[in-house]
Design an enzyme around this catalytic site. Structure first.
Site, PDB file in Angstrom:
ATOM      1  N   GLU A  41       0.812  -1.220   0.000  1.00  0.00           N
ATOM      2  CA  GLU A  41       0.000   0.000   0.000  1.00  0.00           C
ATOM      3  C   GLU A  41       0.847   1.273   0.000  1.00  0.00           C
ATOM      4  O   GLU A  41       0.474   2.285   0.581  1.00  0.00           O
ATOM      5  CB  GLU A  41      -0.996  -0.005   1.171  1.00  0.00           C
ATOM      6  N   GLU A  70      -5.729  -8.622   0.467  1.00  0.00           N
ATOM      7  CA  GLU A  70      -6.195  -8.566   1.850  1.00  0.00           C
ATOM      8  C   GLU A  70      -7.693  -8.293   1.845  1.00  0.00           C
ATOM      9  O   GLU A  70      -8.165  -7.409   1.123  1.00  0.00           O
ATOM     10  CB  GLU A  70      -5.527  -7.431   2.637  1.00  0.00           C
TER      11      GLU A  70
END
Length: 312
Positions: free
Chosen positions: A131, A231
């Site tokens: 991220e 995720e």
């Protein structure tokens, strides 16, 4: 294409009818590097983790090569248990992070050489950064540069598998990140309806809409990128965020309507995460709300007790 709750129900109905050899997406789990008391996991600790998970999957993912000596300890555990892994390399901004990135590469070279059999047989992918686009840690060009460096380093120790990155779903609908898509073999895409403050009854359809938007954008740039949900999950305890309420019942519902349904759609899914991590600190939502859910994402407690049925 927008997915409605009724369409998700239809997918779940179909899921009950598919045969065991149908083209169902692979299930994997994210695994942390520390024990419940905050100490670093040893090889034996990873073996214990994987022994629990073997009933459900043979695939896990990590986030760093060097944090808690992850690569040194996890490669023998993968070899012992026959598990496979997508291994992460931590990457971020500035000179301090550049130093740690080089340390990550050093660990890759050292331990991929020392445990060459496990590295070539049990490692199926490498992700660079987690991220970093979402947080603004790196620009697309900076991330591409790190990905290329990892590919070169990994090739030098005999690795010929996939190298990519992991980021939030909405980073891939932003065309300014297309250069990253073009540079990778593998993309892990994260999506959490909880962090979007979405009620559980709408979470499955929201999850499908996020992932389908990301996948469509990625494939329009590079059709042959290997795609995973990197995720997803639902916390079992902690702060209510808008309409999103953490509970075991809601986590079970999202497992069925999010994880299982996405796999029946043929998409590979990593669940965040396998085991609770009691030592993790609170996190803050995009709206600035502090939430204490970070230690409650596991489908198992930290002592390996299963919280709810993992059947699909």
């Amino acid at each position: 294409m927008l997915f409605s709750a009724s369409l998700i129900a239809g997918i779940l109905s179909l899921a009950a009818k598919v045969t065991a050899d149908a083209n169902v997406g692979t299930l994997g789990f994210a695994v942390g590097a520390t024990n419940p008391d905050g100490t670093c996991k040893s090889t034996d600790d990873y073996v214990n983790d994987f022994t629990v998970l073997k009933d459900y999957t043979d695939l896990i993912r990590t986030y760093s090569m060097s944090d808690c000596y992850t690569l040194a300890n996890i490669l023998p555990a993968l070899d012992t248990t026959g598990m496979t892994a997508i291994l992460g390399i931590w990457a971020g901004p500035g000179s301090t992070y550049e130093t740690s990135f080089q340390y990550e590469l050093g660990n890759l070279t050292t331990y991929a050489t020392q445990y060459s059999s496990a590295f070539t047989s049990n490692v199926v992918g490498i992700t660079v950064g987690s991220e970093v686009l979402y947080r603004g840690d790196l620009t697309p060009d900076e991330l591409v540069s790190r990905i290329k460096e990892v590919k070169t380093t990994a090739s030098g120790v005999g690795y010929s598998g996939m190298v990519g990155t992991a980021d939030s779903w909405n980073m891939w609908t932003n065309s300014s990140n297309n250069a990253v898509i073009e540079a990778v073999d593998l993309i892990l895409t994260n999506a959490f309806p909880y962090w979007q403050s979405i009620a559980i009854d709408s979470a499955g359809s929201s999850f499908f809409n996020s992932i389908s938007s990301a996948l469509s954008s990625i494939q329009s740039v590079k059709a042959d990128v290997k795609f995973f949900v990197g995720e997803t999950g639902w916390p079992t305890e902690g702060t209510t965020l808008g309409s999103a309420v953490p509970s075991v019942d809601n986590a079970q519902q999202f497992w069925k309507e999010g994880v299982c349904a996405m796999r029946e759609w043929g998409v590979d899914v990593f669940v965040f995460e396998a085991f609770d991590e009691p030592d993790k600190a609170s996190a803050t939502s995009d709206g600035g709300v502090s939430s204490d859910v970070e230690s409650h994402w596991g489908v198992f407690t930290s002592d390996f007790s299963k919280k709810f049925s993992l059947d699909c």
